[in-house]
Design a protein around this motif. Structure first.
Motif, PDB file in Angstrom:
ATOM      1  N   VAL A 257       6.776  -5.086  -4.957  1.00  0.00           N
ATOM      2  CA  VAL A 257       6.342  -4.619  -6.277  1.00  0.00           C
ATOM      3  C   VAL A 257       7.396  -3.729  -6.914  1.00  0.00           C
ATOM      4  O   VAL A 257       7.733  -3.873  -8.089  1.00  0.00           O
ATOM      5  CB  VAL A 257       4.989  -3.883  -6.163  1.00  0.00           C
ATOM      6  CG1 VAL A 257       4.659  -3.151  -7.456  1.00  0.00           C
ATOM      7  CG2 VAL A 257       3.869  -4.856  -5.813  1.00  0.00           C
ATOM      8  N   LEU A 258       7.933  -2.789  -6.147  1.00  0.00           N
ATOM      9  CA  LEU A 258       8.949  -1.885  -6.693  1.00  0.00           C
ATOM     10  C   LEU A 258      10.183  -2.634  -7.147  1.00  0.00           C
ATOM     11  O   LEU A 258      10.775  -2.318  -8.185  1.00  0.00           O
ATOM     12  CB  LEU A 258       9.316  -0.827  -5.664  1.00  0.00           C
ATOM     13  CG  LEU A 258       8.254   0.260  -5.424  1.00  0.00           C
ATOM     14  CD1 LEU A 258       8.595   1.069  -4.181  1.00  0.00           C
ATOM     15  CD2 LEU A 258       8.106   1.166  -6.627  1.00  0.00           C
ATOM     16  N   SER A 259      10.570  -3.663  -6.410  1.00  0.00           N
ATOM     17  CA  SER A 259      11.732  -4.447  -6.821  1.00  0.00           C
ATOM     18  C   SER A 259      11.446  -5.327  -8.033  1.00  0.00           C
ATOM     19  O   SER A 259      12.360  -5.688  -8.781  1.00  0.00           O
ATOM     20  CB  SER A 259      12.229  -5.320  -5.658  1.00  0.00           C
ATOM     21  OG  SER A 259      11.289  -6.346  -5.350  1.00  0.00           O
TER      22      SER A 259
ATOM     23  N   MET B 299       3.408  -7.166 -18.018  1.00  0.00           N
ATOM     24  CA  MET B 299       3.736  -8.059 -16.922  1.00  0.00           C
ATOM     25  C   MET B 299       2.700  -7.876 -15.816  1.00  0.00           C
ATOM     26  O   MET B 299       2.286  -6.747 -15.522  1.00  0.00           O
ATOM     27  CB  MET B 299       5.130  -7.756 -16.391  1.00  0.00           C
ATOM     28  CG  MET B 299       6.261  -8.003 -17.363  1.00  0.00           C
ATOM     29  SD  MET B 299       7.830  -7.287 -16.775  1.00  0.00           S
ATOM     30  CE  MET B 299       7.938  -8.007 -15.121  1.00  0.00           C
ATOM     31  N   LEU B 300       2.284  -8.983 -15.201  1.00  0.00           N
ATOM     32  CA  LEU B 300       1.278  -8.947 -14.154  1.00  0.00           C
ATOM     33  C   LEU B 300       1.871  -9.481 -12.850  1.00  0.00           C
ATOM     34  O   LEU B 300       2.572 -10.500 -12.843  1.00  0.00           O
ATOM     35  CB  LEU B 300       0.062  -9.793 -14.529  1.00  0.00           C
ATOM     36  CG  LEU B 300      -0.606  -9.523 -15.871  1.00  0.00           C
ATOM     37  CD1 LEU B 300      -1.735 -10.517 -16.107  1.00  0.00           C
ATOM     38  CD2 LEU B 300      -1.134  -8.092 -15.949  1.00  0.00           C
ATOM     39  N   TYR B 301       1.579  -8.789 -11.763  1.00  0.00           N
ATOM     40  CA  TYR B 301       1.968  -9.256 -10.428  1.00  0.00           C
ATOM     41  C   TYR B 301       0.714  -9.297  -9.572  1.00  0.00           C
ATOM     42  O   TYR B 301      -0.083  -8.347  -9.563  1.00  0.00           O
ATOM     43  CB  TYR B 301       2.996  -8.320  -9.805  1.00  0.00           C
ATOM     44  CG  TYR B 301       3.362  -8.664  -8.379  1.00  0.00           C
ATOM     45  CD1 TYR B 301       4.423  -9.515  -8.102  1.00  0.00           C
ATOM     46  CD2 TYR B 301       2.637  -8.133  -7.314  1.00  0.00           C
ATOM     47  CE1 TYR B 301       4.760  -9.841  -6.786  1.00  0.00           C
ATOM     48  CE2 TYR B 301       2.964  -8.443  -6.005  1.00  0.00           C
ATOM     49  CZ  TYR B 301       4.021  -9.298  -5.742  1.00  0.00           C
ATOM     50  OH  TYR B 301       4.340  -9.611  -4.446  1.00  0.00           O
ATOM     51  N   GLN B 302       0.549 -10.383  -8.821  1.00  0.00           N
ATOM     52  CA  GLN B 302      -0.621 -10.559  -7.985  1.00  0.00           C
ATOM     53  C   GLN B 302      -0.192 -11.201  -6.680  1.00  0.00           C
ATOM     54  O   GLN B 302       0.564 -12.184  -6.672  1.00  0.00           O
ATOM     55  CB  GLN B 302      -1.646 -11.450  -8.699  1.00  0.00           C
ATOM     56  CG  GLN B 302      -2.939 -11.684  -7.941  1.00  0.00           C
ATOM     57  CD  GLN B 302      -3.795 -12.762  -8.594  1.00  0.00           C
ATOM     58  OE1 GLN B 302      -3.369 -13.391  -9.574  1.00  0.00           O
ATOM     59  NE2 GLN B 302      -4.978 -12.993  -8.073  1.00  0.00           N
ATOM     60  N   CYS B 303      -0.668 -10.646  -5.563  1.00  0.00           N
ATOM     61  CA  CYS B 303      -0.406 -11.275  -4.269  1.00  0.00           C
ATOM     62  C   CYS B 303      -1.642 -11.135  -3.399  1.00  0.00           C
ATOM     63  O   CYS B 303      -2.476 -10.242  -3.582  1.00  0.00           O
ATOM     64  CB  CYS B 303       0.808 -10.645  -3.579  1.00  0.00           C
ATOM     65  SG  CYS B 303       0.593  -8.932  -3.059  1.00  0.00           S
TER      66      CYS B 303
ATOM     67  N   LEU C 217       2.234 -13.825 -15.547  1.00  0.00           N
ATOM     68  CA  LEU C 217       1.806 -13.525 -14.179  1.00  0.00           C
ATOM     69  C   LEU C 217       2.824 -14.026 -13.166  1.00  0.00           C
ATOM     70  O   LEU C 217       3.227 -15.190 -13.196  1.00  0.00           O
ATOM     71  CB  LEU C 217       0.454 -14.172 -13.893  1.00  0.00           C
ATOM     72  CG  LEU C 217      -0.042 -14.081 -12.448  1.00  0.00           C
ATOM     73  CD1 LEU C 217      -0.410 -12.648 -12.089  1.00  0.00           C
ATOM     74  CD2 LEU C 217      -1.235 -15.013 -12.214  1.00  0.00           C
ATOM     75  N   THR C 218       3.213 -13.137 -12.260  1.00  0.00           N
ATOM     76  CA  THR C 218       3.950 -13.513 -11.058  1.00  0.00           C
ATOM     77  C   THR C 218       2.971 -13.498  -9.896  1.00  0.00           C
ATOM     78  O   THR C 218       2.359 -12.454  -9.625  1.00  0.00           O
ATOM     79  CB  THR C 218       5.104 -12.530 -10.782  1.00  0.00           C
ATOM     80  OG1 THR C 218       6.035 -12.575 -11.855  1.00  0.00           O
ATOM     81  CG2 THR C 218       5.812 -12.882  -9.483  1.00  0.00           C
ATOM     82  N   TYR C 219       2.795 -14.638  -9.240  1.00  0.00           N
ATOM     83  CA  TYR C 219       1.832 -14.735  -8.139  1.00  0.00           C
ATOM     84  C   TYR C 219       2.564 -15.109  -6.859  1.00  0.00           C
ATOM     85  O   TYR C 219       3.436 -15.984  -6.859  1.00  0.00           O
ATOM     86  CB  TYR C 219       0.766 -15.784  -8.439  1.00  0.00           C
ATOM     87  CG  TYR C 219      -0.184 -16.007  -7.278  1.00  0.00           C
ATOM     88  CD1 TYR C 219      -1.267 -15.164  -7.074  1.00  0.00           C
ATOM     89  CD2 TYR C 219       0.033 -17.040  -6.369  1.00  0.00           C
ATOM     90  CE1 TYR C 219      -2.119 -15.336  -5.998  1.00  0.00           C
ATOM     91  CE2 TYR C 219      -0.817 -17.225  -5.287  1.00  0.00           C
ATOM     92  CZ  TYR C 219      -1.894 -16.368  -5.108  1.00  0.00           C
ATOM     93  OH  TYR C 219      -2.731 -16.546  -4.024  1.00  0.00           O
ATOM     94  N   GLU C 220       2.196 -14.443  -5.760  1.00  0.00           N
ATOM     95  CA  GLU C 220       2.763 -14.747  -4.453  1.00  0.00           C
ATOM     96  C   GLU C 220       1.666 -14.774  -3.397  1.00  0.00           C
ATOM     97  O   GLU C 220       0.733 -13.968  -3.446  1.00  0.00           O
ATOM     98  CB  GLU C 220       3.814 -13.707  -4.057  1.00  0.00           C
ATOM     99  CG  GLU C 220       5.042 -13.691  -4.952  1.00  0.00           C
ATOM    100  CD  GLU C 220       6.078 -12.690  -4.496  1.00  0.00           C
ATOM    101  OE1 GLU C 220       7.237 -12.868  -4.875  1.00  0.00           O
ATOM    102  OE2 GLU C 220       5.710 -11.734  -3.769  1.00  0.00           O
ATOM    103  N   GLU C 221       1.803 -15.689  -2.463  1.00  0.00           N
ATOM    104  CA  GLU C 221       0.916 -15.709  -1.314  1.00  0.00           C
ATOM    105  C   GLU C 221       1.721 -16.123  -0.090  1.00  0.00           C
ATOM    106  O   GLU C 221       2.729 -16.814  -0.188  1.00  0.00           O
ATOM    107  CB  GLU C 221      -0.260 -16.656  -1.519  1.00  0.00           C
ATOM    108  CG  GLU C 221       0.114 -18.130  -1.599  1.00  0.00           C
ATOM    109  CD  GLU C 221      -1.108 -19.048  -1.677  1.00  0.00           C
ATOM    110  OE1 GLU C 221      -1.147 -20.006  -0.894  1.00  0.00           O
ATOM    111  OE2 GLU C 221      -1.985 -18.794  -2.523  1.00  0.00           O
ATOM    112  N   GLU C 222       1.277 -15.686   1.055  1.00  0.00           N
ATOM    113  CA  GLU C 222       1.845 -16.042   2.335  1.00  0.00           C
ATOM    114  C   GLU C 222       0.809 -15.692   3.391  1.00  0.00           C
ATOM    115  O   GLU C 222      -0.196 -15.068   3.084  1.00  0.00           O
ATOM    116  CB  GLU C 222       3.147 -15.287   2.605  1.00  0.00           C
ATOM    117  CG  GLU C 222       3.053 -13.772   2.520  1.00  0.00           C
ATOM    118  CD  GLU C 222       3.272 -13.282   1.094  1.00  0.00           C
ATOM    119  OE1 GLU C 222       4.356 -13.498   0.561  1.00  0.00           O
ATOM    120  OE2 GLU C 222       2.326 -12.707   0.518  1.00  0.00           O
TER     121      GLU C 222
END
Length: 244
Positions: free
Chosen positions: A238-240, A188-192, A217-222
């Motif tokens: 990330v931990l959650s 699993m990939l996470y990117q912000c 991929l889970t991607y987040e931006e703000e």
């Protein structure tokens, strides 16, 4: 939780090395799920504990956190320097498991990092999808091809030598993503990344590349910049997000 400051001899680096380790207390939680948490270009193994509340956040999940020092290496076996990739991908996990009750199962191992460390975390997961269940990049320096082409901060020559391109090599995250997409079992990939971050456009390119390849991929931006207030918030996310 216990916070341990660990000094040891690295045979790979041929120097005394350092890492900070957060370990949950209590026998019932062993062997421990482990997050390898990586620092950025100008930081060291102490920075996550100094600039965030990672010890308190990790306590809620009962997870061990290993934070090594790799200097300005970009988590690479450097052309003009030490073999930091071999250190962080091979020697460090082996030594950490010999010192502490850490699980060696894929489903219990994760990596995350910020900036240069975000690159390092993705490199770990994409290079060794059989070892990591999930990896996360916070404001990652994900486009090393651009950094090489622009001679980033003089450091890049120490890492890659005189070449002007690393496209398709083992340090190119875009190429590593393609290789994983051709296999089964991607982590699993996470990117912000903050929209005001100087690495934002690089992150958009990598996000679009992963989406095109169909990677998980889970991607987040703000709104956000390249700074610790943003990373303190996002490491909680990330931990959650981790499959704990």
């Amino acid at each position: 939780m216990a916070l341990l400051q660990c000094s040891f001899v690295s045979e790979t680096l041929e120097i005394a090395a350092s890492m900070n380790v957060i370990i949950p207390q209590g026998e019932k939680r062993r062997p421990l799920k482990t997050l390898y948490l990586l620092h950025g270009l100008s930081d060291d193994h102490t920075i996550w504990c100094r600039r965030t509340s990672i010890e308190r956040y990790a306590d809620a999940y009962g997870i061990a956190v290993v934070m090594p020092a790799v200097n300005r290496s970009f988590y690479a076996d450097m052309e003009h320097g030490a073999k930091y990739w071999t250190f962080v991908s091979e020697e460090l996990p082996r030594l950490a498991r010999s010192f502490f009750p850490l699980s060696n199962r894929r489903e219990d191992n994760f990596a995350a990092g910020l900036s240069m460390g975000g690159y390092g975390a993705l490199k770990l997961g994409l290079s060794h999808p059989d070892r990591f269940a999930a990896v996360a990049s916070l404001s990652g320096a994900v486009d090393v091809n651009r950094l090489v082409a622009e001679g980033f901060a003089g450091d890049i020559k120490n890492i890659v030598g005189d070449t002007n391109s690393v496209v398709g090599t083992s340090i190119d995250l875009f190429a590593l993503a393609e290789r994983v997409a051709d296999q089964s079992g991607s982590p699993m990939l996470y990117q912000c990344c903050g929209t005001e971050d100087f690495l934002y456009e690089d992150n958009i390119r990598f996000r679009d590349h992963c989406r095109k390849l169909g990677l998980p991929l889970t991607y987040e931006e703000e709104p956000g910049d390249h700074e610790w207030g943003y990373w303190d918030l996002k490491i909680q996310k990330v931990l959650s997000w981790l499959p704990l």
